[in-house]
Design an enzyme around this catalytic site. Structure first.
Site, PDB file in Angstrom:
ATOM      1  N   GLU A 175     -72.117  -5.825  59.419  1.00 40.69           N
ATOM      2  CA  GLU A 175     -72.498  -6.819  59.919  1.00 40.69           C
ATOM      3  C   GLU A 175     -72.642  -8.334  59.409  1.00 40.69           C
ATOM      4  OE1 GLU A 175     -75.249  -8.067  58.190  1.00 40.69           O
ATOM      5  OE2 GLU A 175     -75.075  -6.798  56.858  1.00 40.69           O
ATOM      6  N   GLU A 318     -72.025  -7.051  55.347  1.00 40.73           N
ATOM      7  CA  GLU A 318     -70.905  -7.110  55.778  1.00 40.73           C
ATOM      8  C   GLU A 318     -70.150  -5.493  55.921  1.00 40.73           C
ATOM      9  OE1 GLU A 318     -68.287  -9.651  53.585  1.00 40.73           O
ATOM     10  OE2 GLU A 318     -69.522 -11.339  53.690  1.00 40.73           O
TER      11      GLU A 318
END
Length: 353
Positions: A175, A318
């Site tokens: 994300e 991430e």
């Protein structure tokens, strides 16, 4: 293609019990003391149950990075301004982010999805599924409508389906979204009745003063919106984020197709809480990669009933921790397929301590 969330939930069934037992038996006849590979053996059995084979293998690995902005950023809850989300998007798309580097090392592909970035992105590798340009400020009202939250969940489901059709055998959640630890903390509070001071952490590295402010913002969001813990979509729409909703759908889509999905950190955990609340059987397909340095993540994993594979104090997000766990998954899969048994090696004492 599945057209509703309920359709995909109905397809989620328990993992395969016979494959569990076969993997356990195989581990016990390999040339080692039973249980001597510890948590990796538990992981092996879970992967076998998910994949329906005692010797699983995952060649096609996909990291899905969902990106979106958060209206609550206007409250000053992050060390970085909101525009960093869009700036970082191009770093992901050009292959320069940490998760890109680690994914290349682990033989995984990174798919970047714009599900709610507050701006217009353009890149050949971009998956443009924007539901809206960021959420509203949850400290003064709902982050988004229920319909928008449902649309974002469906985006995640469809991204999962498309990747599976293209051969994906294992997923990693990723994300990007400045302010998303605030939304994730609010989801943890709303679904599990956790106090904001326990759930909210330092995110991108805020100081003590701003942390106290962030806690107050979460408290205000919960008070203003009164999210219903018995209705996970209500929680998601009122205090969640578009990328969290997208990851919720990704988890559900993977589980419906009996594909393992590796959770990264705190934001992925919030999506997993929503997915589990919507479809309790989906937890069988989730793997906790690590416990992050973000306050509340350990508690989140406990509420999910997941044991993380490692603790390195990571707090980047991430999908970085999830990608690192691929090396452990590859290792235990090779043990199952390549390690000799007592019988094949001609060693006496099979199955003994």
């Amino acid at each position: 293609m599945i057209s509703t969330i309920q359709e995909v939930i109905k397809r989620i069934t328990p993992a395969d019990e016979q494959s569990f037992l076969k993997a356990e038996h195989r581990l016990n006849i390999l040339t080692k003391p039973p249980g001597s590979l510890g948590q990796l053996e538990t992981l092996a059995v879970k992967l076998a149950g998910i994949s329906g084979t005692e010797q699983p293998s995952f060649t096609k690995r996909t990291v899905v990075v969902m990106a979106a902005d958060h209206g609550v950023c206007c409250e000053g809850v992050s060390a970085f301004p909101q525009e960093v989300t869009m700036q970082m998007a191009y770093n992901f798309l050009s292959g320069g982010a940490a998760v890109n580097v680690l994914a290349r090392q682990a033989g995984a592909e990174v798919k970047f999805v714009d599900i709610g970035v507050n701006g217009d992105l353009s890149h050949d590798d971009l998956i443009d599924r924007k539901v809206r340009r960021g959420t509203d400020n949850m400290a003064v009202g709902p982050a988004m409508s229920r319909e928008e939250a449902m649309s974002a969940v469906l985006v995640g489901i469809r991204v999962a389906q498309e990747a599976i059709e293209n051969g994906t055998e294992i997923f990693i959640t990723g994300e990007m979204g400045i302010g998303n630890t605030t939304a994730s903390a609010a989801i943890l509070c709303a679904l599990k009745g956790i106090a904001p001071e326990v759930a909210a952490g330092r995110g991108t590295g805020i100081d003590d003063e701003r942390l106290l402010h962030k806690i107050a913002v979460v408290e205000r969001a919960l008070k203003v919106n009164q999210p219903n813990p018995a209705d996970p979509l209500d929680v998601l729409s009122k205090v969640g984020g578009l990328e969290i909703a997208g990851l919720t759908g990704l988890i559900l889509g993977a589980a419906a197709a009996r594909i393992p999905i590796i959770l990264d950190g705190f934001i992925s955990g919030a999506a997993a809480l929503v997915a589990k609340a919507l479809a309790p059987e989906s937890i069988a397909y989730m793997i906790g990669s690590h416990v992050s340095g973000e306050q509340g993540h350990k508690l989140m994993l406990e509420k999910l009933g997941l044991e993380p594979l490692f603790n390195l104090g990571l707090r980047l997000g991430e999908g970085t921790g999830g990608v690192l766990s691929l090396h452990l998954i590859e290792a235990i899969c090779r043990i199952l397929s390549e390690m000799a048994t007592f019988e094949s090696a001609g060693i006496s004492g099979a199955g003994k301590q």
